[in-house]
Design an enzyme around this catalytic site. Structure first.
Site, PDB file in Angstrom:
ATOM      1  N   GLU A 184       0.842  -1.204   0.000  1.00 18.34           N
ATOM      2  CA  GLU A 184       0.000   0.000   0.000  1.00 18.34           C
ATOM      3  C   GLU A 184       0.874   1.250   0.000  1.00 18.34           C
ATOM      4  O   GLU A 184       1.845   1.338   0.749  1.00 18.34           O
ATOM      5  CB  GLU A 184      -0.903  -0.011   1.239  1.00 18.34           C
ATOM      6  CG  GLU A 184      -1.842   1.190   1.280  1.00 18.34           C
ATOM      7  CD  GLU A 184      -2.823   1.106   2.423  1.00 18.34           C
ATOM      8  OE1 GLU A 184      -3.551   0.093   2.515  1.00 18.34           O
ATOM      9  OE2 GLU A 184      -2.845   2.027   3.246  1.00 18.34           O
ATOM     10  N   HIS A 241      -7.992   3.004  -3.763  1.00 19.58           N
ATOM     11  CA  HIS A 241      -8.888   3.130  -2.611  1.00 19.58           C
ATOM     12  C   HIS A 241      -9.936   4.192  -2.935  1.00 19.58           C
ATOM     13  O   HIS A 241      -9.649   5.182  -3.621  1.00 19.58           O
ATOM     14  CB  HIS A 241      -8.124   3.584  -1.363  1.00 19.58           C
ATOM     15  CG  HIS A 241      -7.186   2.548  -0.817  1.00 19.58           C
ATOM     16  ND1 HIS A 241      -7.036   2.320   0.535  1.00 19.58           N
ATOM     17  CD2 HIS A 241      -6.352   1.684  -1.428  1.00 19.58           C
ATOM     18  CE1 HIS A 241      -6.148   1.360   0.727  1.00 19.58           C
ATOM     19  NE2 HIS A 241      -5.712   0.970  -0.452  1.00 19.58           N
ATOM     20  N   ASP A 282     -13.493   7.846   7.063  1.00 22.81           N
ATOM     21  CA  ASP A 282     -13.645   8.433   8.402  1.00 22.81           C
ATOM     22  C   ASP A 282     -14.604   9.620   8.329  1.00 22.81           C
ATOM     23  O   ASP A 282     -14.745  10.254   7.285  1.00 22.81           O
ATOM     24  CB  ASP A 282     -12.280   8.891   8.921  1.00 22.81           C
ATOM     25  CG  ASP A 282     -11.442   7.710   9.396  1.00 22.81           C
ATOM     26  OD1 ASP A 282     -12.027   6.787  10.010  1.00 22.81           O
ATOM     27  OD2 ASP A 282     -10.228   7.707   9.133  1.00 22.81           O
ATOM     28  N   TYR A 313     -11.433  -5.520  10.675  1.00 21.81           N
ATOM     29  CA  TYR A 313     -10.882  -4.961  11.915  1.00 21.81           C
ATOM     30  C   TYR A 313     -10.718  -6.042  12.994  1.00 21.81           C
ATOM     31  O   TYR A 313     -11.670  -6.335  13.724  1.00 21.81           O
ATOM     32  CB  TYR A 313     -11.799  -3.835  12.413  1.00 21.81           C
ATOM     33  CG  TYR A 313     -11.772  -2.655  11.460  1.00 21.81           C
ATOM     34  CD1 TYR A 313     -10.835  -1.646  11.604  1.00 21.81           C
ATOM     35  CD2 TYR A 313     -12.648  -2.594  10.377  1.00 21.81           C
ATOM     36  CE1 TYR A 313     -10.773  -0.586  10.706  1.00 21.81           C
ATOM     37  CE2 TYR A 313     -12.586  -1.541   9.463  1.00 21.81           C
ATOM     38  CZ  TYR A 313     -11.650  -0.536   9.642  1.00 21.81           C
ATOM     39  OH  TYR A 313     -11.572   0.504   8.746  1.00 21.81           O
ATOM     40  N   ASP A 321     -19.786  -5.561  14.029  1.00 21.85           N
ATOM     41  CA  ASP A 321     -18.648  -5.371  13.129  1.00 21.85           C
ATOM     42  C   ASP A 321     -18.662  -6.423  12.016  1.00 21.85           C
ATOM     43  O   ASP A 321     -18.498  -6.106  10.827  1.00 21.85           O
ATOM     44  CB  ASP A 321     -17.352  -5.491  13.950  1.00 21.85           C
ATOM     45  CG  ASP A 321     -16.174  -4.897  13.214  1.00 21.85           C
ATOM     46  OD1 ASP A 321     -15.924  -3.707  13.397  1.00 21.85           O
ATOM     47  OD2 ASP A 321     -15.528  -5.623  12.444  1.00 21.85           O
ATOM     48  N   LYS A 366     -20.677  -6.553   3.242  1.00 17.79           N
ATOM     49  CA  LYS A 366     -19.745  -6.187   2.164  1.00 17.79           C
ATOM     50  C   LYS A 366     -19.464  -7.402   1.268  1.00 17.79           C
ATOM     51  O   LYS A 366     -19.380  -7.281   0.048  1.00 17.79           O
ATOM     52  CB  LYS A 366     -18.439  -5.631   2.767  1.00 17.79           C
ATOM     53  CG  LYS A 366     -18.659  -4.313   3.522  1.00 17.79           C
ATOM     54  CD  LYS A 366     -17.372  -3.616   3.922  1.00 17.79           C
ATOM     55  CE  LYS A 366     -16.690  -4.205   5.107  1.00 17.79           C
ATOM     56  NZ  LYS A 366     -15.609  -3.346   5.646  1.00 17.79           N
ATOM     57  N   PHE A 372      -0.675   7.388  15.334  1.00 19.28           N
ATOM     58  CA  PHE A 372      -1.551   7.229  14.182  1.00 19.28           C
ATOM     59  C   PHE A 372      -2.430   5.973  14.314  1.00 19.28           C
ATOM     60  O   PHE A 372      -3.653   6.027  14.166  1.00 19.28           O
ATOM     61  CB  PHE A 372      -0.658   7.168  12.930  1.00 19.28           C
ATOM     62  CG  PHE A 372      -1.365   6.826  11.673  1.00 19.28           C
ATOM     63  CD1 PHE A 372      -2.251   7.720  11.096  1.00 19.28           C
ATOM     64  CD2 PHE A 372      -1.126   5.611  11.036  1.00 19.28           C
ATOM     65  CE1 PHE A 372      -2.909   7.401   9.918  1.00 19.28           C
ATOM     66  CE2 PHE A 372      -1.782   5.292   9.859  1.00 19.28           C
ATOM     67  CZ  PHE A 372      -2.675   6.193   9.301  1.00 19.28           C
ATOM     68  N   HIS A 377      -0.409  -8.055   3.281  1.00 18.08           N
ATOM     69  CA  HIS A 377      -0.500  -6.713   2.692  1.00 18.08           C
ATOM     70  C   HIS A 377       0.379  -5.806   3.552  1.00 18.08           C
ATOM     71  O   HIS A 377       0.196  -5.727   4.764  1.00 18.08           O
ATOM     72  CB  HIS A 377      -1.959  -6.247   2.735  1.00 18.08           C
ATOM     73  CG  HIS A 377      -2.198  -4.909   2.099  1.00 18.08           C
ATOM     74  ND1 HIS A 377      -2.226  -4.731   0.733  1.00 18.08           N
ATOM     75  CD2 HIS A 377      -2.431  -3.694   2.644  1.00 18.08           C
ATOM     76  CE1 HIS A 377      -2.458  -3.448   0.461  1.00 18.08           C
ATOM     77  NE2 HIS A 377      -2.593  -2.802   1.606  1.00 18.08           N
TER      78      HIS A 377
HETATM   79  P1  FAD Z   1     -16.913  -0.216   7.511  1.00 17.55           P
HETATM   80  O1  FAD Z   1     -16.437  -1.581   7.262  1.00 17.55           O
HETATM   81  O2  FAD Z   1     -17.957   0.327   6.648  1.00 17.55           O
HETATM   82  O3  FAD Z   1     -17.380  -0.083   8.985  1.00 17.55           O
HETATM   83  C1  FAD Z   1     -16.551  -0.539  10.041  1.00 17.55           C
HETATM   84  C2  FAD Z   1     -17.424  -0.825  11.233  1.00 17.55           C
HETATM   85  O4  FAD Z   1     -17.899   0.384  11.788  1.00 17.55           O
HETATM   86  C3  FAD Z   1     -18.623  -1.633  10.866  1.00 17.55           C
HETATM   87  O5  FAD Z   1     -18.353  -2.958  11.108  1.00 17.55           O
HETATM   88  C4  FAD Z   1     -19.751  -1.071  11.659  1.00 17.55           C
HETATM   89  O6  FAD Z   1     -20.014  -1.944  12.762  1.00 17.55           O
HETATM   90  C5  FAD Z   1     -19.255   0.236  12.162  1.00 17.55           C
HETATM   91  N1  FAD Z   1     -19.965   1.342  11.582  1.00 17.55           N
HETATM   92  C6  FAD Z   1     -19.798   1.864  10.339  1.00 17.55           C
HETATM   93  N2  FAD Z   1     -20.592   2.916  10.159  1.00 17.55           N
HETATM   94  C7  FAD Z   1     -21.270   3.073  11.329  1.00 17.55           C
HETATM   95  C8  FAD Z   1     -22.222   3.978  11.768  1.00 17.55           C
HETATM   96  N3  FAD Z   1     -22.646   4.979  10.990  1.00 17.55           N
HETATM   97  N4  FAD Z   1     -22.706   3.820  13.039  1.00 17.55           N
HETATM   98  C9  FAD Z   1     -22.259   2.823  13.835  1.00 17.55           C
HETATM   99  N5  FAD Z   1     -21.330   1.938  13.461  1.00 17.55           N
HETATM  100  C10 FAD Z   1     -20.856   2.056  12.228  1.00 17.55           C
HETATM  101  N6  FAD Z   1      -9.609   5.710   5.006  1.00 17.55           N
HETATM  102  C11 FAD Z   1      -9.497   6.660   4.045  1.00 17.55           C
HETATM  103  O7  FAD Z   1      -9.996   7.787   4.215  1.00 17.55           O
HETATM  104  N7  FAD Z   1      -8.817   6.418   2.878  1.00 17.55           N
HETATM  105  C12 FAD Z   1      -8.261   5.213   2.610  1.00 17.55           C
HETATM  106  O8  FAD Z   1      -7.647   5.019   1.549  1.00 17.55           O
HETATM  107  C13 FAD Z   1      -8.368   4.174   3.595  1.00 17.55           C
HETATM  108  N8  FAD Z   1      -7.861   2.944   3.378  1.00 17.55           N
HETATM  109  C14 FAD Z   1      -8.036   1.957   4.319  1.00 17.55           C
HETATM  110  C15 FAD Z   1      -7.561   0.660   4.044  1.00 17.55           C
HETATM  111  C16 FAD Z   1      -7.717  -0.350   4.980  1.00 17.55           C
HETATM  112  C17 FAD Z   1      -7.196  -1.740   4.644  1.00 17.55           C
HETATM  113  C18 FAD Z   1      -8.344  -0.094   6.224  1.00 17.55           C
HETATM  114  C19 FAD Z   1      -8.468  -1.175   7.248  1.00 17.55           C
HETATM  115  C20 FAD Z   1      -8.833   1.185   6.498  1.00 17.55           C
HETATM  116  C21 FAD Z   1      -8.701   2.214   5.555  1.00 17.55           C
HETATM  117  N9  FAD Z   1      -9.201   3.494   5.781  1.00 17.55           N
HETATM  118  C22 FAD Z   1      -9.074   4.477   4.812  1.00 17.55           C
HETATM  119  C23 FAD Z   1      -9.848   3.835   7.063  1.00 17.55           C
HETATM  120  C24 FAD Z   1     -11.373   3.687   7.008  1.00 17.55           C
HETATM  121  O9  FAD Z   1     -11.896   4.580   6.056  1.00 17.55           O
HETATM  122  C25 FAD Z   1     -11.921   4.018   8.393  1.00 17.55           C
HETATM  123  O10 FAD Z   1     -11.536   3.069   9.327  1.00 17.55           O
HETATM  124  C26 FAD Z   1     -13.413   4.293   8.459  1.00 17.55           C
HETATM  125  O11 FAD Z   1     -13.737   4.816   9.734  1.00 17.55           O
HETATM  126  C27 FAD Z   1     -14.286   3.075   8.270  1.00 17.55           C
HETATM  127  O12 FAD Z   1     -14.425   2.745   6.942  1.00 17.55           O
HETATM  128  P2  FAD Z   1     -14.561   1.177   6.565  1.00 17.55           P
HETATM  129  O13 FAD Z   1     -14.999   1.029   5.175  1.00 17.55           O
HETATM  130  O14 FAD Z   1     -13.328   0.494   6.980  1.00 17.55           O
HETATM  131  O15 FAD Z   1     -15.701   0.786   7.576  1.00 17.55           O
END
Ligand code: FAD
Length: 304
Positions: free
Chosen positions: A23, A83, A115, A155, A168, A175, A226, A276
């Site tokens: 990455e 991404h 986020d 996670y 979670d 997905k 971080f 990864h």
């Molecule tokens: P999701 O899988 O959609 O959600 C994670 C968990 O949070 C879910 O299981 C659910 O239980 C809970 N959840 C989600 N939404 C809600 C809600 N509204 N209320 C209550 N619970 C909720 N971020 C970036 O900005 N850019 C990137 O390129 C990027 N790359 C990443 C790559 C990897 C491999 C990982 C692990 C993370 C990355 N992130 C990135 C961070 C990620 O965007 C954040 O962790 C974000 O907060 C969650 O997005 P997600 O798709 O991982 O979450």
């Protein structure tokens, strides 16, 4: 350091070696761009399955992610994965980004919710016309182009916003049901957390690969701040290994390589055959750890 026994997977004909992916983040300045390309040139001969490029918080790197991806496509034989998050954009805008990637030849997207625009810890709000969840985004990408491979996040310590592990893993299941082919984990340092998570995921009937995300900690203090914000536990034993090294980057680097190589080695011994690497756009530690896994430039692999 002890030699790593490669895990059983055919990465190259006749070889039993792990598959790896890297990455990168899109560079902000010309100097960072030069440094990223040195890194890519050093790591490309290791023939990763794919390399991914992150998407800045709130879509802040939309153009830079795109140009990094297209440069990888035009100047290397690497397979790039872009991404993409749901934050701060309507469905139409996101679909346009996906369409542009598709037209450029990209066939792999890492689909995320992203986020909250106010930063980690603040409430997440959906764009009024946007994709609501990461699962919706996966479904949207697959509807648009069924031949785009979609990876998602996972996670091992559960996402900080998740009510509990069940909630979670419900999201991970959604997905997968929407078409995700692989999950890449958030950084973790305690392998037991990963294996416990894997048990929960498999018990839920989820069969896709859950690829461990490995971060060699080039700068322990910075990296700790971080990853802690993102919900990763940094164990005391790990912090102790970096004690007294704040002004000693050379030793820190050796310690970081040893720690990450040890983690990967233990995972490989337990049959994990895909990794990864969060490279932080730096090649040295990742190159060394790959070497310890038996991975050599351009297919000249160490026999298993
Ligand atoms: P999701 O899988 O959609 O959600 C994670 C968990 O949070 C879910 O299981 C659910 O239980 C809970 N959840 C989600 N939404 C809600 C809600 N509204 N209320 C209550 N619970 C909720 N971020 C970036 O900005 N850019 C990137 O390129 C990027 N790359 C990443 C790559 C990897 C491999 C990982 C692990 C993370 C990355 N992130 C990135 C961070 C990620 O965007 C954040 O962790 C974000 O907060 C969650 O997005 P997600 O798709 O991982 O979450």
């Amino acid at each position: 350091m002890t030699e790593i026994t490669p895990a059983p997977q055919d990465r190259h004909a006749g070889q039993k070696l792990p598959a790896i992916s890297f990455e990168f983040f899109p560079p902000k300045t010309e100097e960072m761009e030069r440094s990223l390309w040195e890194t890519i040139k050093r790591l490309a001969p290791l023939e990763p399955s794919f390399v991914s490029v992150t998407y800045g918080a709130g879509g802040s790197t939309r153009e830079r992610t795109h140009s990094t991806i297209t440069r990888i496509l035009s100047e290397t034989s690497l397979l790039p994965a872009a991404h993409l998050t749901c934050v701060g954009a309507s469905r139409g805008e996101i679909d346009d980004i996906v369409g542009r990637y598709y037209d450029a030849g990209v066939r792999h997207i890492v689909a995320l919710r992203g986020d909250p625009s106010g930063g980690i810890g603040t409430a997440y709000t959906t764009h009024p016309d946007g994709y609501r969840t990461s699962a919706d985004l996966v479904a949207g990408i697959k509807r648009q182009h069924g031949d785009i491979e979609v990876s998602v996040s996972a996670y091992p310590e559960k996402h900080p916003e998740s009510r509990d592990f069940d909630a979670d893993i419900d999201m991970l299941k959604a997905k997968v049901d929407a078409g995700a082919a692989r999950a890449i984990t958030q950084v973790f340092f305690d392998n037991d957390l990963y294996f416990r998570y894997l048990d929960r995921v498999r018990a839920r009937g989820i069969e896709i690969p859950i690829v461990p995300g490995i971060m060699p900690m080039h700068n322990f203090k910075q990296a700790r701040a971080f990853v802690t914000r993102a919900g990763t536990t940094v164990p005391n034993w790990l912090a102790e290994k970096f004690e007294g090294l704040d002004d000693d980057p050379e030793t820190r680097k050796l310690v970081a390589a040893t720690v990450a190589a040890g983690q990967v080695q233990k995972l490989a011994k337990h049959g994990i055959d895909t990794f990864h690497f969060y490279t932080m756009n730096r090649a040295d530690l990742v190159f060394a750890i790959s070497h310890l896994l038996g991975i050599r430039p351009n297919g000249a692999q160490k026999a298993a």
